[in-house]
Scaffold this active site. Structure first.
Site, PDB file in Angstrom:
ATOM      1  N   GLY A  85       0.801  -1.216   0.000  1.00  0.00           N
ATOM      2  CA  GLY A  85       0.000   0.000   0.000  1.00  0.00           C
ATOM      3  C   GLY A  85       0.832   1.264   0.000  1.00  0.00           C
ATOM      4  N   HIS A 102       4.708   1.909  -7.886  1.00  0.00           N
ATOM      5  CA  HIS A 102       3.742   0.801  -7.871  1.00  0.00           C
ATOM      6  C   HIS A 102       2.890   0.815  -9.139  1.00  0.00           C
ATOM      7  CE1 HIS A 102       4.309   1.500  -3.423  1.00  0.00           C
ATOM      8  NE2 HIS A 102       4.471   0.204  -3.470  1.00  0.00           N
ATOM      9  N   VAL A 123      11.296   3.031 -11.051  1.00  0.00           N
ATOM     10  CA  VAL A 123      10.776   4.343 -11.474  1.00  0.00           C
ATOM     11  C   VAL A 123      11.427   5.397 -10.592  1.00  0.00           C
ATOM     12  CG1 VAL A 123       8.710   5.749 -11.759  1.00  0.00           C
ATOM     13  CG2 VAL A 123       8.612   3.307 -12.154  1.00  0.00           C
TER      14      VAL A 123
END
Ligand code: PAF
Length: 280
Positions: A31, A37, A176
């Site tokens: 989360g 993500h 990323v």
């Protein structure tokens, strides 16, 4: 988008997708999602028809209870982002669902879990493989995507899947980065503005090592990384591993093939990691 909290609901939602002939890509997360993500989700969509994301802050991979408590959470925002991305199913179990009363089965890669980062975080990778194996058994995806940033984790999971003949393909997705090169991480928000600026030193040191890789020895790369990090007074180099890229075996002397450089750097009590695979 279906949000499932029980194993039964998750399996039913995935069975409905399979009944429509769809293949399933899974992205396990803890989360507090960021662009990193979402790029894993994008990679899952490139490799499967429907995407399932799990959100579970896994207690068994945290050493310190304080670290677990401090882990950032934002369920509402996570769900918004996943819905906007077109995710079909979000699995958000609670601890009792993932670790039912009386549970005693663990999954561990005995060598890879207990080297490198595993030495400074005893039990961490055992916690990861145990929860990921359980998530795979629940969702039974065709592919699952993990970030290359957690390089040892990616190799540990690939090893587990191969060893246990799990019928899925593991895909590693490139790290990323923020515009200035800092690898995205949920921990970045906990950095002070000064440490955030100083944290650029991680990607800079890896870039310097990559530039120096041709004809270099392991000792040369150690020098380049340690020298670059020590030029930033706010940063403390806490881990530097230069290993064979797939097996994570230690290497010595001149580089002979794909080589993973894994670093961890502390800013106060916040530990950041980054990695790069270089070829000589
Ligand atoms: O990389 C993570 O976020 C976690 O280690 C994972 C793979 C979701 C297992 O809890």
């Amino acid at each position: 988008m279906q949000v499932c909290r029980s194993v039964k609901d998750c399996r039913a939602a995935i069975a409905a997708l399979r009944a429509k002939g769809q293949t399933i890509g899974m992205v396990p997360t803890m989360g507090f999602l960021h662009e990193g993500h979402m790029s894993l989700v994008e990679t899952a969509f490139q490799n499967a028809d429907a995407v399932v994301v799990s959100i579970f802050v896994n207690p068994s991979q945290f050493g310190e209870a304080a670290d677990l408590d401090a882990y950032p959470r934002d369920e509402a925002r996570d769900l918004e982002m996943l819905k906007a991305a077109g995710v079909a199913v979000v699995f958000m179990p609670d601890v009792d669902t993932m670790y039912p009363a009386g549970d005693e089965t663990i999954v561990e890669t005995t060598r890879m879990a207990n080297m490198l980062h595993g030495l400074v975080r005893p039990g961490h990778f055992r916690g990861v493989t145990t929860v990921v194996a359980r998530l795979f058994n629940i969702a039974q995806p065709d592919v699952a995507v993990f970030g290359e940033k957690d390089y040892q984790q990616l190799q540990v999971i690939k090893r587990m899947v191969a060893d246990l003949h799990m019928p899925l393909t593991i895909i590693g997705a490139p790290t990323v980065r923020e515009a200035d090169g800092l690898a995205m991480s949920s921990r970045n928000v906990r950095l002070t503005p000064e440490d955030r600026a100083a944290a650029l030193i991680l990607s800079q040191s890896l870039a310097a090592a990559e530039k120096a890789a041709s004809g270099a020895t392991v000792a040369d790369l150690h020098k380049v990384i340690a020298g670059t990090i020590s030029s930033e007074p706010r940063a403390t180099l806490t881990g530097l591993d230069i290993v064979q890229a797939e097996t994570l075996n230690p290497i010595d002397g001149p580089l002979t093939g794909p080589t993973a450089i894994m670093i961890s750097v502390a800013f106060g009590d916040i530990l950041l990691i980054d990695q790069r695979v270089v070829t000589p």
